[in-house]
Design a protein around this motif. Structure first.
Motif, PDB file in Angstrom:
ATOM      1  N   ASP A  49      -5.366 -13.258  11.884  1.00  0.00           N
ATOM      2  CA  ASP A  49      -4.347 -13.115  10.847  1.00  0.00           C
ATOM      3  C   ASP A  49      -4.429 -11.780  10.116  1.00  0.00           C
ATOM      4  OD1 ASP A  49      -3.309 -15.648  11.303  1.00  0.00           O
ATOM      5  OD2 ASP A  49      -4.766 -16.583   9.949  1.00  0.00           O
ATOM      6  N   GLU A  50      -5.496 -11.039  10.307  1.00  0.00           N
ATOM      7  CA  GLU A  50      -5.707  -9.817   9.528  1.00  0.00           C
ATOM      8  C   GLU A  50      -4.574  -8.799   9.670  1.00  0.00           C
ATOM      9  OE1 GLU A  50      -9.560  -8.267  10.298  1.00  0.00           O
ATOM     10  OE2 GLU A  50     -10.609 -10.032   9.511  1.00  0.00           O
ATOM     11  N   PRO A  51      -4.069  -8.507  10.884  1.00  0.00           N
ATOM     12  CA  PRO A  51      -2.955  -7.550  10.981  1.00  0.00           C
ATOM     13  C   PRO A  51      -1.721  -8.025  10.222  1.00  0.00           C
ATOM     14  CG  PRO A  51      -3.970  -7.886  13.121  1.00  0.00           C
ATOM     15  CD  PRO A  51      -4.517  -8.949  12.215  1.00  0.00           C
ATOM     16  N   LEU A  52      -1.499  -9.346  10.231  1.00  0.00           N
ATOM     17  CA  LEU A  52      -0.336  -9.893   9.540  1.00  0.00           C
ATOM     18  C   LEU A  52      -0.503  -9.776   8.030  1.00  0.00           C
ATOM     19  CD1 LEU A  52       2.350 -11.340  10.054  1.00  0.00           C
ATOM     20  CD2 LEU A  52       1.134 -13.500   9.813  1.00  0.00           C
ATOM     21  N   ILE A  53      -1.692 -10.087   7.529  1.00  0.00           N
ATOM     22  CA  ILE A  53      -1.946  -9.998   6.102  1.00  0.00           C
ATOM     23  C   ILE A  53      -1.867  -8.547   5.643  1.00  0.00           C
ATOM     24  CG2 ILE A  53      -3.710 -10.366   4.332  1.00  0.00           C
ATOM     25  CD1 ILE A  53      -4.574 -12.858   5.908  1.00  0.00           C
ATOM     26  N   ALA A  54      -2.167  -7.615   6.540  1.00  0.00           N
ATOM     27  CA  ALA A  54      -2.078  -6.191   6.211  1.00  0.00           C
ATOM     28  C   ALA A  54      -0.644  -5.751   5.951  1.00  0.00           C
ATOM     29  CB  ALA A  54      -2.677  -5.354   7.341  1.00  0.00           C
ATOM     30  N   GLU A  55       0.336  -6.578   6.353  1.00  0.00           N
ATOM     31  CA  GLU A  55       1.744  -6.268   6.108  1.00  0.00           C
ATOM     32  C   GLU A  55       2.118  -6.466   4.642  1.00  0.00           C
ATOM     33  OE1 GLU A  55       4.220  -5.146   8.150  1.00  0.00           O
ATOM     34  OE2 GLU A  55       2.642  -4.832   9.640  1.00  0.00           O
ATOM     35  N   ARG A  56       1.184  -6.999   3.875  1.00  0.00           N
ATOM     36  CA  ARG A  56       1.482  -7.340   2.486  1.00  0.00           C
ATOM     37  C   ARG A  56       2.012  -6.141   1.694  1.00  0.00           C
ATOM     38  NH1 ARG A  56      -0.086 -11.401  -0.882  1.00  0.00           N
ATOM     39  NH2 ARG A  56       0.040 -10.930  -3.112  1.00  0.00           N
ATOM     40  N   ARG A  57       1.408  -4.967   1.879  1.00  0.00           N
ATOM     41  CA  ARG A  57       1.849  -3.789   1.134  1.00  0.00           C
ATOM     42  C   ARG A  57       3.303  -3.453   1.429  1.00  0.00           C
ATOM     43  NH1 ARG A  57      -0.104   0.465  -1.646  1.00  0.00           N
ATOM     44  NH2 ARG A  57      -2.230  -0.343  -1.487  1.00  0.00           N
ATOM     45  N   SER A  58       3.669  -3.458   2.718  1.00  0.00           N
ATOM     46  CA  SER A  58       5.041  -3.151   3.097  1.00  0.00           C
ATOM     47  C   SER A  58       6.009  -4.178   2.516  1.00  0.00           C
ATOM     48  CB  SER A  58       5.169  -3.113   4.621  1.00  0.00           C
ATOM     49  OG  SER A  58       6.511  -2.917   5.011  1.00  0.00           O
ATOM     50  N   LEU A  59       5.618  -5.448   2.550  1.00  0.00           N
ATOM     51  CA  LEU A  59       6.476  -6.509   2.022  1.00  0.00           C
ATOM     52  C   LEU A  59       6.632  -6.391   0.506  1.00  0.00           C
ATOM     53  CD1 LEU A  59       5.003  -9.483   4.093  1.00  0.00           C
ATOM     54  CD2 LEU A  59       7.203  -8.351   4.473  1.00  0.00           C
ATOM     55  N   ALA A  60       5.537  -6.056  -0.191  1.00  0.00           N
ATOM     56  CA  ALA A  60       5.599  -5.897  -1.646  1.00  0.00           C
ATOM     57  C   ALA A  60       6.491  -4.725  -2.025  1.00  0.00           C
ATOM     58  CB  ALA A  60       4.189  -5.691  -2.211  1.00  0.00           C
ATOM     59  N   ASN A  61       6.412  -3.639  -1.248  1.00  0.00           N
ATOM     60  CA  ASN A  61       7.264  -2.484  -1.513  1.00  0.00           C
ATOM     61  C   ASN A  61       8.738  -2.828  -1.338  1.00  0.00           C
ATOM     62  OD1 ASN A  61       6.007   0.376  -2.000  1.00  0.00           O
ATOM     63  ND2 ASN A  61       4.541  -0.723  -0.724  1.00  0.00           N
ATOM     64  N   LEU A  62       9.047  -3.581  -0.291  1.00  0.00           N
ATOM     65  CA  LEU A  62      10.425  -4.002  -0.066  1.00  0.00           C
ATOM     66  C   LEU A  62      10.901  -4.906  -1.204  1.00  0.00           C
ATOM     67  CD1 LEU A  62      13.016  -4.424   1.599  1.00  0.00           C
ATOM     68  CD2 LEU A  62      11.797  -6.226   2.876  1.00  0.00           C
ATOM     69  N   ALA A  63      10.095  -5.908  -1.541  1.00  0.00           N
ATOM     70  CA  ALA A  63      10.501  -6.887  -2.548  1.00  0.00           C
ATOM     71  C   ALA A  63      10.693  -6.240  -3.919  1.00  0.00           C
ATOM     72  CB  ALA A  63       9.470  -8.009  -2.626  1.00  0.00           C
ATOM     73  N   TYR A  64       9.806  -5.308  -4.292  1.00  0.00           N
ATOM     74  CA  TYR A  64       9.956  -4.662  -5.602  1.00  0.00           C
ATOM     75  C   TYR A  64      11.236  -3.845  -5.653  1.00  0.00           C
ATOM     76  CZ  TYR A  64       9.406  -1.403  -9.441  1.00  0.00           C
ATOM     77  OH  TYR A  64       9.644  -0.654 -10.571  1.00  0.00           O
ATOM     78  N   ARG A  65      11.544  -3.121  -4.593  1.00  0.00           N
ATOM     79  CA  ARG A  65      12.751  -2.298  -4.579  1.00  0.00           C
ATOM     80  C   ARG A  65      14.009  -3.166  -4.599  1.00  0.00           C
ATOM     81  NH1 ARG A  65       8.615   0.350  -2.783  1.00  0.00           N
ATOM     82  NH2 ARG A  65       8.528   2.634  -2.744  1.00  0.00           N
ATOM     83  N   LEU A  66      13.925  -4.351  -4.037  1.00  0.00           N
ATOM     84  CA  LEU A  66      15.078  -5.244  -4.050  1.00  0.00           C
ATOM     85  C   LEU A  66      15.254  -5.930  -5.407  1.00  0.00           C
ATOM     86  CD1 LEU A  66      14.843  -6.970  -0.542  1.00  0.00           C
ATOM     87  CD2 LEU A  66      16.529  -5.277  -1.299  1.00  0.00           C
ATOM     88  N   LEU A  67      14.138  -6.273  -6.057  1.00  0.00           N
ATOM     89  CA  LEU A  67      14.218  -7.084  -7.270  1.00  0.00           C
ATOM     90  C   LEU A  67      14.009  -6.309  -8.566  1.00  0.00           C
ATOM     91  CD1 LEU A  67      12.187 -10.170  -5.978  1.00  0.00           C
ATOM     92  CD2 LEU A  67      14.674  -9.993  -6.190  1.00  0.00           C
ATOM     93  N   GLY A  68      13.315  -5.160  -8.500  1.00  0.00           N
ATOM     94  CA  GLY A  68      13.039  -4.405  -9.713  1.00  0.00           C
ATOM     95  C   GLY A  68      12.059  -5.099 -10.631  1.00  0.00           C
ATOM     96  N   SER A  69      11.295  -6.046 -10.085  1.00  0.00           N
ATOM     97  CA  SER A  69      10.319  -6.795 -10.874  1.00  0.00           C
ATOM     98  C   SER A  69       9.054  -6.984 -10.049  1.00  0.00           C
ATOM     99  CB  SER A  69      10.885  -8.160 -11.272  1.00  0.00           C
ATOM    100  OG  SER A  69       9.856  -9.028 -11.733  1.00  0.00           O
TER     101      SER A  69
END
Length: 310
Positions: free
Chosen positions: A16-36
């Protein structure tokens, strides 16, 4: 809560480690979409929870797990954006996206806890500048998601269509519309060094209560917006015009007595932070064109200032 949203055994699986490493990319996407930051963290947690809630067989059948997570995060964010419009009607005063600090400037801030510090995941580039996020907030949910996924994160329109629930052609139009909004809001801007100089001069003029110097630094059509969220004192409506904003700032400095302002990076750009000892009271972001300030955003809602605690 574990970032997988599941058991500790699942989180510890080396596969699961490579998948969990996607967290940064997902957080960057979510913040830019939500502004929170808080809502972005929740969206990412929800995506991982849904992933690990599936059976091992179903997870193994997914050809591209990272793309699967991106799809889920984007859809969760779309749902959040739709409901946000209703929540904003009940929000007290103006709403401004949550500011992100540059961690290296705050030696007292904790590092290494991904659960407590979602700001640590955010890459500070031009797509998180406050002016850019404010334009994004004017878009419809579908427009914002299509534009961000394609133009910023380079997701093909065929995949954007599956996420948004529209045809690729419709998503192309949505992204184009978003692009026009961004282009219309953009000005010539100012170089990074010049922005820093302007913010420094503004800080000195404000602390000195120098009305004339403030007026010279402010664009005649400047707009100052404050977000207190009903939790902190803030002007309920924007203040417009260089004389009006300068007068407001001088009056504010007079009421505050000693005005402690630190020059700090706010969403990747020069900004100011008002402090009282160890307490962060306000974060200021600026939109600067040439040598003048066009927009001032003052974030005072304490819920939005948690990542700035020292």
């Amino acid at each position: 809560m574990d970032i997988t949203g599941g058991s500790k055994d699942a989180a510890a699986d080396p596969g699961d480690e490579p998948l969990i490493a996607e967290r940064r990319s997902l957080a960057n996407l979510a913040y830019r979409l939500l502004g929170s930051l808080t809502e972005a963290e929740d969206a990412v947690q929800e995506a991982y929870a849904r992933w690990f809630a599936q059976s091992v067989e179903r997870r193994a059948a997914v050809v591209n797990p990272a793309a699967w997570l991106t799809t889920v995060v984007s859809r969760v964010c779309m749902d959040q954006l739709r409901s946000a419009r209703t929540r904003r009607e009940r929000y007290v005063g103006e709403w401004i996206p949550e500011p992100v600090p540059e961690r290296a400037e705050w030696t007292g801030l904790s590092h290494g806890s991904t659960a407590r510090d979602p700001a640590d995941h955010i890459t500070l580039d031009e797509s998180v500048e406050m002016a850019f996020l404010v334009v994004l907030d004017s878009m419809t949910p579908a427009e914002r998601v299509a534009f961000m996924l394609h133009d910023v994160f380079r997701v093909p329109f065929s995949e954007v269509a599956e996420i948004v629930g529209r045809t690729p052609g419709a998503c192309r139009e949505l992204a184009s519309s978003g692009r026009r909004r961004v282009a219309a809001a953009r000005t010539g801007g100012a170089r990074a060094r010049q922005r820093s100089v302007v913010v420094g001069e503004f800080r000195q003029a404000w602390q000195a209560k120098d009305m004339d110097a403030l007026v010279r630094l402010l664009d005649p059509s400047v707009v100052a917006v404050a977000d207190g969220g009903g939790r902190a004192a803030a002007s309920p409506t924007p203040v417009r015009g260089h004389f009006e904003v300068a007068e407001f700032l001088v009056r504010l400095a007079g009421l505050a007595g000693r005005l402690d302002l630190l020059e700090r990076t706010v969403n990747g750009q020069p900004g100011l932070v008002a402090v009282d000892g160890d307490q962060v009271l306000t974060v200021y972001a600026f939109d600067i064109e040439g040598s003048r300030i066009r927009r001032i955003w003052a974030i005072r809602n304490p819920d939005k200032l948690r990542p700035w605690s020292r």
